[in-house]
Design a protein around this motif. Structure first.
Motif, short mmCIF file in Angstrom:
data_model
loop_
_atom_site.label_atom_id
_atom_site.label_comp_id
_atom_site.label_asym_id
_atom_site.label_seq_id
_atom_site.Cartn_x
_atom_site.Cartn_y
_atom_site.Cartn_z
N CYS A 18 5.43 -0.27 -8.53
CA CYS A 18 5.09 -1.28 -7.52
C CYS A 18 5.81 -2.61 -7.80
CB CYS A 18 3.58 -1.48 -7.46
SG CYS A 18 2.70 -0.06 -6.75
N GLN A 19 5.93 -2.98 -9.07
CA GLN A 19 6.66 -4.21 -9.42
C GLN A 19 8.13 -4.07 -9.04
OE1 GLN A 19 5.51 -7.15 -10.35
NE2 GLN A 19 7.60 -7.93 -10.29
N PHE A 20 8.71 -2.90 -9.31
CA PHE A 20 10.10 -2.64 -8.93
C PHE A 20 10.28 -2.80 -7.42
CE2 PHE A 20 13.14 0.71 -7.49
CZ PHE A 20 14.31 0.07 -7.88
N GLN A 21 9.37 -2.23 -6.65
CA GLN A 21 9.46 -2.33 -5.20
C GLN A 21 9.37 -3.80 -4.75
OE1 GLN A 21 10.21 0.10 -2.97
NE2 GLN A 21 10.52 1.34 -4.79
N ARG A 22 8.47 -4.56 -5.35
CA ARG A 22 8.34 -5.99 -4.99
C ARG A 22 9.66 -6.73 -5.25
NH1 ARG A 22 2.99 -5.12 -6.62
NH2 ARG A 22 3.39 -5.57 -8.81
N GLU A 23 10.32 -6.42 -6.36
CA GLU A 23 11.58 -7.08 -6.68
C GLU A 23 12.69 -6.66 -5.71
OE1 GLU A 23 12.86 -7.61 -10.72
OE2 GLU A 23 10.80 -7.41 -11.47
N ILE A 24 12.68 -5.41 -5.30
CA ILE A 24 13.65 -4.95 -4.30
C ILE A 24 13.42 -5.68 -2.98
CG2 ILE A 24 14.26 -2.98 -2.81
CD1 ILE A 24 15.56 -2.66 -5.47
N TRP A 25 12.17 -5.79 -2.57
CA TRP A 25 11.87 -6.48 -1.30
C TRP A 25 12.25 -7.95 -1.37
CZ3 TRP A 25 6.39 -4.13 -1.77
CH2 TRP A 25 6.42 -2.79 -1.42
N ALA A 26 12.14 -8.55 -2.55
CA ALA A 26 12.48 -9.97 -2.71
C ALA A 26 13.97 -10.21 -2.47
CB ALA A 26 12.09 -10.45 -4.11
N LEU A 27 14.79 -9.17 -2.64
CA LEU A 27 16.23 -9.32 -2.37
C LEU A 27 16.52 -9.51 -0.88
CD1 LEU A 27 17.77 -6.53 -4.63
CD2 LEU A 27 17.60 -8.98 -5.11
N GLY A 28 15.58 -9.10 -0.06
CA GLY A 28 15.79 -9.21 1.38
C GLY A 28 16.48 -7.96 1.91
N PRO A 29 16.63 -7.91 3.22
CA PRO A 29 17.24 -6.71 3.83
C PRO A 29 18.72 -6.62 3.51
CG PRO A 29 16.90 -8.40 5.49
CD PRO A 29 16.26 -8.90 4.22
N ARG A 30 19.23 -5.41 3.60
CA ARG A 30 20.66 -5.17 3.39
C ARG A 30 21.43 -5.88 4.50
NH1 ARG A 30 22.61 0.81 2.60
NH2 ARG A 30 21.93 0.24 0.54
N PRO A 31 22.54 -6.53 4.16
CA PRO A 31 23.34 -7.18 5.22
C PRO A 31 23.75 -6.17 6.28
CG PRO A 31 24.09 -7.85 3.04
CD PRO A 31 23.10 -6.75 2.83
N LYS A 32 23.56 -6.54 7.53
CA LYS A 32 23.85 -5.65 8.65
C LYS A 32 25.34 -5.51 8.87
CE LYS A 32 19.55 -5.28 10.20
NZ LYS A 32 18.78 -4.13 10.08
N GLN A 33 25.73 -4.35 9.37
CA GLN A 33 27.11 -4.15 9.78
C GLN A 33 27.22 -4.63 11.22
OE1 GLN A 33 27.98 0.03 9.25
NE2 GLN A 33 29.19 -0.43 7.45
N PHE B 207 2.97 3.76 -14.88
CA PHE B 207 4.03 4.08 -13.92
C PHE B 207 3.76 3.42 -12.57
CE2 PHE B 207 5.53 6.66 -10.37
CZ PHE B 207 6.89 6.52 -10.56
N ILE B 208 2.53 3.51 -12.10
CA ILE B 208 2.18 2.94 -10.79
C ILE B 208 2.44 1.43 -10.80
CG2 ILE B 208 0.25 2.43 -9.23
CD1 ILE B 208 -0.87 5.25 -10.08
N ASP B 209 1.99 0.75 -11.85
CA ASP B 209 2.21 -0.70 -11.94
C ASP B 209 3.71 -1.04 -11.97
OD1 ASP B 209 -0.53 -1.00 -12.00
OD2 ASP B 209 -0.64 -1.24 -14.19
N THR B 210 4.46 -0.28 -12.76
CA THR B 210 5.90 -0.54 -12.89
C THR B 210 6.62 -0.25 -11.59
OG1 THR B 210 5.76 0.05 -15.23
CG2 THR B 210 7.95 -0.01 -14.27
N GLN C 213 0.83 -1.20 0.00
CA GLN C 213 0.00 0.00 0.00
C GLN C 213 0.87 1.26 0.00
OE1 GLN C 213 -2.14 -0.98 3.57
NE2 GLN C 213 -4.00 -1.53 2.47
N LEU C 214 1.94 1.24 0.76
CA LEU C 214 2.84 2.39 0.82
C LEU C 214 3.47 2.64 -0.55
CD1 LEU C 214 4.24 4.62 2.43
CD2 LEU C 214 5.97 2.95 3.08
N ALA C 215 3.90 1.58 -1.22
CA ALA C 215 4.51 1.72 -2.55
C ALA C 215 3.49 2.32 -3.52
CB ALA C 215 5.00 0.37 -3.06
N GLU C 216 2.24 1.88 -3.44
CA GLU C 216 1.22 2.42 -4.34
C GLU C 216 0.94 3.89 -4.04
OE1 GLU C 216 -3.29 1.44 -5.91
OE2 GLU C 216 -2.17 -0.10 -4.83
N VAL C 217 0.89 4.24 -2.76
CA VAL C 217 0.69 5.65 -2.39
C VAL C 217 1.85 6.50 -2.90
CG1 VAL C 217 0.65 7.24 -0.41
CG2 VAL C 217 -0.78 5.19 -0.40
N GLN C 218 3.07 5.99 -2.76
CA GLN C 218 4.24 6.72 -3.26
C GLN C 218 4.15 6.91 -4.77
OE1 GLN C 218 7.25 4.06 -1.70
NE2 GLN C 218 7.95 5.63 -0.26
N ALA C 219 3.82 5.85 -5.48
CA ALA C 219 3.73 5.91 -6.94
C ALA C 219 2.65 6.90 -7.38
CB ALA C 219 3.46 4.53 -7.52
#
Length: 144
Positions: free
Chosen positions: A62-77, A57-60, A34-40
């Motif tokens: 949101c898809q980009f955000q889903r792919e980013i989230w699929a990578l998982g969180p950034r490795p912690k320091q 643009f909204i569809d694209t 929902q946040l990604a859609e509001v941002q778009a």
């Protein structure tokens, strides 16, 4: 008798206060999707896109955000003492994660180029960065 009335007034006041406090905390949080859609939608509106371009643009986005989230969180320091080998592994993991993000950004740059001008793409990135900074500041304020 006066004691009972005072006690009832105290109970009524506490009940009212607790009700108001819980109502403030029950404000619903948006899901990531929902946040990604509001941002778009905000970006599309800010850039005055027509309906067809806006929806694409909204569809694209949101898809980009889903792919980013699929990578998982950034490795912690790690803040603990590590050996050189452990430090090397952590650094390489962070580099690999950054590379995956860069690859996705390049992929979606190509997709955006199909329906946005280069100046529009640059403006999208600027607006996205501004929103992320705003959310970051808000998050820091609420976590104190």
């Amino acid at each position: 008798m006066k004691g009972i009335i005072r006690l009832l007034l105290l109970v009524a006041a506490l009940t009212t206060f607790c009700g108001m406090a819980s109502a403030q905390n029950s404000r619903q949080r948006l899901t990531r999707e929902q946040l990604a859609e509001v941002q778009a939608k905000h970006i599309a509106k800010e850039m005055a896109m027509d309906d067809a371009t806006s929806q694409r643009f909204i569809d694209t986005f949101c898809q980009f955000q889903r792919e980013i989230w699929a990578l998982g969180p950034r490795p912690k320091q790690s803040h603990r003492q590590m050996t050189d080998e452990e430090t090397e592994q952590v650094l390489k993991a962070r580099f690999a994660h950054s590379r995956k993000i860069l690859d996705l950004r390049q992929k979606y740059y190509g997709i955006y180029s199909e329906f946005l001008t280069q100046k529009q793409i640059q403006r999208v990135y600027e607006l996205e960065r501004q929103m992320m900074e705003r959310l970051s500041k808000r998050s820091k304020r609420t976590n104190r």
